[in-house]
Design a protein around this motif. Structure first.
Motif, PDB file in Angstrom:
ATOM      1  N   ASN A 182      28.158 -29.504  19.873  1.00 43.78           N
ATOM      2  CA  ASN A 182      27.313 -29.583  21.067  1.00 43.78           C
ATOM      3  C   ASN A 182      27.626 -28.463  22.054  1.00 43.78           C
ATOM      4  N   PHE A 183      28.827 -27.900  21.947  1.00 45.71           N
ATOM      5  CA  PHE A 183      29.276 -26.935  22.949  1.00 45.71           C
ATOM      6  C   PHE A 183      29.628 -25.567  22.362  1.00 45.71           C
ATOM      7  N   THR A 184      29.179 -25.269  21.159  1.00 44.91           N
ATOM      8  CA  THR A 184      29.421 -23.949  20.575  1.00 44.91           C
ATOM      9  C   THR A 184      28.796 -22.865  21.450  1.00 44.91           C
ATOM     10  N   ARG A 185      29.596 -21.901  21.892  1.00 44.61           N
ATOM     11  CA  ARG A 185      29.138 -20.783  22.745  1.00 44.61           C
ATOM     12  C   ARG A 185      28.427 -21.292  24.009  1.00 44.61           C
ATOM     13  N   ALA A 186      28.838 -22.443  24.513  1.00 43.42           N
ATOM     14  CA  ALA A 186      28.200 -23.012  25.702  1.00 43.42           C
ATOM     15  C   ALA A 186      28.832 -22.481  26.983  1.00 43.42           C
ATOM     16  N   VAL A 187      27.973 -22.327  27.993  1.00 39.96           N
ATOM     17  CA  VAL A 187      28.424 -22.098  29.366  1.00 39.96           C
ATOM     18  C   VAL A 187      27.984 -23.327  30.149  1.00 39.96           C
ATOM     19  N   VAL A 188      28.946 -24.045  30.734  1.00 43.05           N
ATOM     20  CA  VAL A 188      28.654 -25.298  31.436  1.00 43.05           C
ATOM     21  C   VAL A 188      28.965 -25.126  32.921  1.00 43.05           C
ATOM     22  N   TYR A 189      27.998 -25.503  33.750  1.00 41.84           N
ATOM     23  CA  TYR A 189      28.213 -25.509  35.197  1.00 41.84           C
ATOM     24  C   TYR A 189      28.667 -26.911  35.586  1.00 41.84           C
ATOM     25  N   ILE A 190      29.898 -27.025  36.107  1.00 44.88           N
ATOM     26  CA  ILE A 190      30.451 -28.330  36.483  1.00 44.88           C
ATOM     27  C   ILE A 190      29.991 -28.694  37.893  1.00 44.88           C
ATOM     28  N   CYS A 191      29.270 -29.807  37.979  1.00 46.51           N
ATOM     29  CA  CYS A 191      28.741 -30.264  39.272  1.00 46.51           C
ATOM     30  C   CYS A 191      29.678 -31.243  39.958  1.00 46.51           C
ATOM     31  N   ALA A 192      30.460 -31.964  39.191  1.00 46.67           N
ATOM     32  CA  ALA A 192      31.362 -32.961  39.770  1.00 46.67           C
ATOM     33  C   ALA A 192      32.578 -33.129  38.877  1.00 46.67           C
ATOM     34  N   HIS A 193      33.750 -33.158  39.502  1.00 47.40           N
ATOM     35  CA  HIS A 193      34.999 -33.341  38.776  1.00 47.40           C
ATOM     36  C   HIS A 193      35.962 -34.118  39.667  1.00 47.40           C
ATOM     37  N   SER A 194      36.504 -35.190  39.122  1.00 51.41           N
ATOM     38  CA  SER A 194      37.475 -35.998  39.857  1.00 51.41           C
ATOM     39  C   SER A 194      38.366 -36.688  38.839  1.00 51.41           C
ATOM     40  N   GLN A 195      39.236 -37.559  39.327  1.00 48.48           N
ATOM     41  CA  GLN A 195      40.100 -38.305  38.409  1.00 48.48           C
ATOM     42  C   GLN A 195      39.292 -39.214  37.489  1.00 48.48           C
ATOM     43  N   ALA A 196      38.064 -39.546  37.893  1.00 53.43           N
ATOM     44  CA  ALA A 196      37.217 -40.430  37.080  1.00 53.43           C
ATOM     45  C   ALA A 196      36.567 -39.701  35.908  1.00 53.43           C
ATOM     46  N   GLY A 197      36.551 -38.366  35.947  1.00 50.46           N
ATOM     47  CA  GLY A 197      35.937 -37.589  34.884  1.00 50.46           C
ATOM     48  C   GLY A 197      35.190 -36.397  35.435  1.00 50.46           C
ATOM     49  N   ALA A 198      34.250 -35.888  34.650  1.00 47.61           N
ATOM     50  CA  ALA A 198      33.498 -34.699  35.059  1.00 47.61           C
ATOM     51  C   ALA A 198      32.095 -34.754  34.487  1.00 47.61           C
ATOM     52  N   MET A 199      31.163 -34.076  35.168  1.00 47.02           N
ATOM     53  CA  MET A 199      29.817 -33.905  34.629  1.00 47.02           C
ATOM     54  C   MET A 199      29.296 -32.539  35.000  1.00 47.02           C
ATOM     55  N   GLY A 200      28.441 -32.026  34.123  1.00 47.66           N
ATOM     56  CA  GLY A 200      27.865 -30.716  34.369  1.00 47.66           C
ATOM     57  C   GLY A 200      26.699 -30.470  33.437  1.00 47.66           C
ATOM     58  N   PHE A 201      26.223 -29.222  33.421  1.00 49.50           N
ATOM     59  CA  PHE A 201      25.042 -28.870  32.642  1.00 49.50           C
ATOM     60  C   PHE A 201      25.283 -27.585  31.863  1.00 49.50           C
ATOM     61  N   ILE A 202      24.880 -27.588  30.602  1.00 45.77           N
ATOM     62  CA  ILE A 202      24.887 -26.357  29.815  1.00 45.77           C
ATOM     63  C   ILE A 202      23.747 -25.490  30.352  1.00 45.77           C
ATOM     64  N   ILE A 203      24.043 -24.239  30.681  1.00 47.02           N
ATOM     65  CA  ILE A 203      23.028 -23.387  31.324  1.00 47.02           C
ATOM     66  C   ILE A 203      22.539 -22.259  30.410  1.00 47.02           C
ATOM     67  N   ASN A 204      22.949 -22.275  29.150  1.00 48.00           N
ATOM     68  CA  ASN A 204      22.528 -21.183  28.264  1.00 48.00           C
ATOM     69  C   ASN A 204      21.957 -21.680  26.937  1.00 48.00           C
ATOM     70  N   ARG A 205      21.356 -22.864  26.956  1.00 45.36           N
ATOM     71  CA  ARG A 205      20.783 -23.412  25.723  1.00 45.36           C
ATOM     72  C   ARG A 205      19.322 -23.790  25.944  1.00 45.36           C
TER      73      ARG A 205
END
Length: 201
Positions: A30-53
């Motif tokens: 899912n993340f081969t050669r991916a560039v991910v923009y992280i929108c939120a990161h904390s002790q609970a985890g992280a979320m973001g978006f792949i911006i080059n697919r």
């Protein structure tokens, strides 16, 4: 972490507003050669978006699906609007759409993710884009990338990702070809350097 917790900025992690750039050793396809923009990161985890697919469906397909506009009306849209970029944002909730955009557009559901970038996941921004009232810069993403508590930190420790401060220009750059290389260049790294380092501690 899920999208629903994104608005809580009471605790920010060190990866907030960072790019993750997949290393050649990345095991998850899912993340081969991916560039991910992280929108939120904390002790609970992280979320973001792949911006080059790229995503296989077009903006006009989305308008038809959401019953915002029919086929005949979409032909009347300006070319720039018809070509509005739709990206594959990640493997979680792939049927859900999100718009990353400059902060000159704000609705009640918009969530600021940095000083200059907001995220909106409601139909009002789609309608605004169609009407020419949308943000100056924006991209739509279907799905997102999410990590549970400690998961992303472990992947970084295992040499799965490089990280660096995000570039707004790169987030909204419509040229997907070569975006991976341009993200690496922010760190002064080339793909060849990574390949030669693969497998060496």
């Amino acid at each position: 972490m899920s999208f629903s917790t994104l608005g809580d900025k009471s605790e920010r992690g060190f990866l907030d507003g960072q790019f993750l750039i997949a290393m050649p050793s990345m095991q998850d396809s899912n993340f081969t050669r991916a560039v991910v923009y992280i929108c939120a990161h904390s002790q609970a985890g992280a979320m973001g978006f792949i911006i080059n697919r790229a995503q296989q469906i077009s903006f006009t397909d989305v308008l038809h699906h959401l019953k915002i506009m029919d086929q005949a009306d979409t032909i009347m849209l300006p070319l720039q609007t018809r070509d509005f970029p739709i990206l594959s944002g990640g493997p979680v909730e792939t049927g859900r759409g999100f718009v990353l955009h400059s902060d000159d557009f704000v609705s009640e559901s918009s969530i600021p993710v940095s000083d200059d970038i907001s995220l909106t996941a409601t139909l009002d921004i789609i309608r605004a884009i169609c009407d020419g009232r949308g943000p100056a810069r924006a991209t739509m993403l279907l799905g997102y990338a999410g990590w549970g508590a400690g998961q992303l930190e472990l992947e970084i420790a295992n040499n799965g990702w490089l990280n660096c401060p995000a570039s707004d220009e790169l987030i909204f750059d419509r040229a997907l070809e070569g975006k991976y290389e341009r993200a690496l260049a922010l760190l002064g790294v080339s793909p060849e350097m990574l390949s030669s380092e693969a497998g060496h501690a």
